[in-house]
Design a protein around this motif. Sequence first.
Motif, mmCIF file in Angstrom:
data_model
loop_
_atom_site.group_PDB
_atom_site.id
_atom_site.type_symbol
_atom_site.label_atom_id
_atom_site.label_comp_id
_atom_site.label_asym_id
_atom_site.label_seq_id
_atom_site.Cartn_x
_atom_site.Cartn_y
_atom_site.Cartn_z
ATOM 1 N N ASP A 278 -6.715 -30.946 39.331
ATOM 2 C CA ASP A 278 -6.959 -29.789 40.195
ATOM 3 C C ASP A 278 -5.713 -28.918 40.297
ATOM 4 O OD1 ASP A 278 -9.525 -30.633 40.715
ATOM 5 O OD2 ASP A 278 -9.244 -30.911 42.867
ATOM 6 N N ALA A 279 -4.562 -29.555 40.415
ATOM 7 C CA ALA A 279 -3.310 -28.804 40.573
ATOM 8 C C ALA A 279 -3.106 -27.844 39.409
ATOM 9 C CB ALA A 279 -2.132 -29.760 40.683
ATOM 10 N N LEU A 280 -3.352 -28.316 38.206
ATOM 11 C CA LEU A 280 -3.163 -27.476 37.028
ATOM 12 C C LEU A 280 -4.208 -26.361 36.980
ATOM 13 C CD1 LEU A 280 -1.411 -27.110 34.547
ATOM 14 C CD2 LEU A 280 -2.882 -28.728 33.320
ATOM 15 N N GLN A 281 -5.445 -26.702 37.314
ATOM 16 C CA GLN A 281 -6.507 -25.682 37.334
ATOM 17 C C GLN A 281 -6.214 -24.610 38.384
ATOM 18 O OE1 GLN A 281 -10.611 -27.051 37.411
ATOM 19 N NE2 GLN A 281 -11.181 -25.379 38.785
ATOM 20 N N ILE A 282 -5.809 -25.035 39.559
ATOM 21 C CA ILE A 282 -5.543 -24.095 40.649
ATOM 22 C C ILE A 282 -4.357 -23.201 40.316
ATOM 23 C CG2 ILE A 282 -4.785 -23.959 43.053
ATOM 24 C CD1 ILE A 282 -6.482 -26.615 43.417
ATOM 25 N N ALA A 283 -3.342 -23.749 39.657
ATOM 26 C CA ALA A 283 -2.202 -22.937 39.235
ATOM 27 C C ALA A 283 -2.668 -21.801 38.329
ATOM 28 C CB ALA A 283 -1.174 -23.811 38.520
ATOM 29 N N MET A 284 -3.554 -22.121 37.398
ATOM 30 C CA MET A 284 -4.074 -21.093 36.489
ATOM 31 C C MET A 284 -4.951 -20.083 37.227
ATOM 32 S SD MET A 284 -4.907 -23.332 33.080
ATOM 33 C CE MET A 284 -3.636 -24.384 32.381
ATOM 34 N N MET A 285 -5.742 -20.563 38.170
ATOM 35 C CA MET A 285 -6.556 -19.660 38.967
ATOM 36 C C MET A 285 -5.671 -18.698 39.763
ATOM 37 S SD MET A 285 -9.454 -22.351 40.378
ATOM 38 C CE MET A 285 -10.312 -21.133 41.402
ATOM 39 N N GLY A 286 -4.586 -19.216 40.304
ATOM 40 C CA GLY A 286 -3.686 -18.401 41.098
ATOM 41 C C GLY A 286 -3.032 -17.283 40.307
ATOM 42 N N LEU A 287 -2.829 -17.516 39.019
ATOM 43 C CA LEU A 287 -2.204 -16.507 38.168
ATOM 44 C C LEU A 287 -3.180 -15.421 37.730
ATOM 45 C CD1 LEU A 287 0.004 -18.832 35.938
ATOM 46 C CD2 LEU A 287 0.794 -17.279 37.745
ATOM 47 N N GLY A 288 -4.452 -15.617 38.024
ATOM 48 C CA GLY A 288 -5.440 -14.589 37.695
ATOM 49 C C GLY A 288 -5.770 -14.502 36.226
ATOM 50 N N LEU A 289 -5.637 -15.607 35.502
ATOM 51 C CA LEU A 289 -5.999 -15.595 34.088
ATOM 52 C C LEU A 289 -7.498 -15.353 33.934
ATOM 53 C CD1 LEU A 289 -3.818 -18.586 32.841
ATOM 54 C CD2 LEU A 289 -3.266 -16.146 32.820
ATOM 55 N N LYS A 290 -7.875 -14.626 32.880
ATOM 56 C CA LYS A 290 -9.258 -14.211 32.685
ATOM 57 C C LYS A 290 -9.885 -14.938 31.493
ATOM 58 C CE LYS A 290 -8.686 -11.038 35.854
ATOM 59 N NZ LYS A 290 -9.247 -11.247 37.220
ATOM 60 N N PRO A 291 -11.222 -15.107 31.496
ATOM 61 C CA PRO A 291 -11.889 -15.723 30.347
ATOM 62 C C PRO A 291 -11.489 -15.045 29.039
ATOM 63 C CG PRO A 291 -13.431 -15.495 32.153
ATOM 64 C CD PRO A 291 -12.162 -14.799 32.583
ATOM 65 N N GLY A 292 -11.176 -15.870 28.052
ATOM 66 C CA GLY A 292 -10.746 -15.361 26.762
ATOM 67 C C GLY A 292 -9.242 -15.287 26.596
ATOM 68 N N ASP A 293 -8.496 -15.298 27.699
ATOM 69 C CA ASP A 293 -7.036 -15.334 27.597
ATOM 70 C C ASP A 293 -6.612 -16.632 26.901
ATOM 71 O OD1 ASP A 293 -6.838 -12.952 28.945
ATOM 72 O OD2 ASP A 293 -6.177 -13.834 30.850
ATOM 73 N N GLU A 294 -5.634 -16.522 26.035
ATOM 74 C CA GLU A 294 -5.157 -17.694 25.297
ATOM 75 C C GLU A 294 -4.015 -18.375 26.029
ATOM 76 O OE1 GLU A 294 -6.362 -16.102 20.817
ATOM 77 O OE2 GLU A 294 -4.243 -16.404 21.331
ATOM 78 N N VAL A 295 -4.082 -19.694 26.059
ATOM 79 C CA VAL A 295 -3.058 -20.507 26.718
ATOM 80 C C VAL A 295 -2.567 -21.547 25.722
ATOM 81 C CG1 VAL A 295 -2.539 -22.053 28.638
ATOM 82 C CG2 VAL A 295 -4.162 -20.165 28.963
ATOM 83 N N ILE A 296 -1.289 -21.510 25.429
ATOM 84 C CA ILE A 296 -0.686 -22.416 24.447
ATOM 85 C C ILE A 296 -0.214 -23.684 25.140
ATOM 86 C CG2 ILE A 296 1.211 -22.712 22.807
ATOM 87 C CD1 ILE A 296 1.184 -19.660 22.426
ATOM 88 N N THR A 297 -0.568 -24.831 24.559
ATOM 89 C CA THR A 297 -0.082 -26.097 25.092
ATOM 90 C C THR A 297 0.016 -27.125 23.968
ATOM 91 O OG1 THR A 297 -0.288 -27.654 26.936
ATOM 92 C CG2 THR A 297 -2.321 -27.098 25.747
#
Length: 384
Positions: free
Chosen positions: A63-82
């Motif tokens: 949840d912590a990782l998901q919420i962090a991404m939600m907080g940044l306002g990332l949008k569907p289709g945005d690419e995230v490198i990991t």
Amino acid sequence: MKKIQMVDLKGQYDNIKEVVNTSIQEVLETTSYINGPKVHQFQKNLEQYLGVKHVIPCANGTDALQIAMMGLGLKPGDEVITADFTFAATVEVIALLQLTPVLVDVNEDDFNINIEAIKKAITPKTKAIVPVHLFGQCANMEAILEIAEAHNLFVIEDNAQAIGATYTFKEGNKAKAGTIGHVASTSFFPSKNLGCYGDGGAIFTNDDALAHTIRGIVNHGMYERYHHDVVGVNSRLDSIQAAVLDAKLPHLNTYNKARQAAAIKYNKAFEGIDKIIMPKLSNGCKTICDTCDCHVFHQYTLRVLGVDRDALVKHLNEKAIPCGVYYPIPLHLQKAYLDSRYNEADFTVTNQLVKDVISLPMHTELDDEQIEFITSTIINFING
């Protein structure tokens, strides 16, 4: 000899039983089970320990990782490198938010995300990098921050395995893992270096506005009861888990030193064994020393070369020695995350690591007799 555990939570509890029981009893007496005083107390104490402005507790590390991404306002289709070589939760939340996961290879020596692979993967759609501080030490954050600044990207630290580790910059300034990027997540799963007695997690940031957004997200998007200002989730650290964590936090440095001490003993036993590659330190340290905490050894992970790793695992289990293979399948080959964009030639290190790695028992209660039995059993197997 005591029974060998992969993680000895009972032994650890026995040593702090009184303070843990008292802390839990305080919650039971107040009946403030959600967002009670213990949660706020732990939050403040962890902020002070880390040297970070904001700790936002939540229900678990995923949840912590998901919420962090939600907080940044990332949008569907945005690419995230990991990183390709990590637990699935890291890529899972990217996919759940309908972002596009971009998996890249890792380093051969420290298992952390490869800087050149990050650079190669950046496109106009890239919005964030998620370095995973794997097995207890930080990724190359200085280089990652430089890339992020050059391309206007967010850096989201996955700090589930490295709480208490310290990163040293080239100029000598230091920062705790999870306090370096724009935002970070951590897990308090029981087996972590700082673990509760159930599920728990937290988000860290020095950004006041982002912290405010995240505090709403974790509580159904509410800042005022029944006023839902943002789309949120129900993800709160309960007071009993906070009580356990607050009782254990003052011991975290001692716990990490105990893990380092065990790692030193493992290393000494395996010296000169050509078929064993011991964990490497990536923060400028030549070896594990008493004065640094760049690696807090959430796992002690070896590579075995020219050895049937799976046969070794079977042999250790037969000798009542627990061990783990973290991780046996690269994420890019997991059914849920298959993608035609991936080229096997870009994952040469990860594809080899999954065949070579084995993690040995690592916790605060390991003793010399156990370590000697573990190491001699492995050496005898390798030497035939």
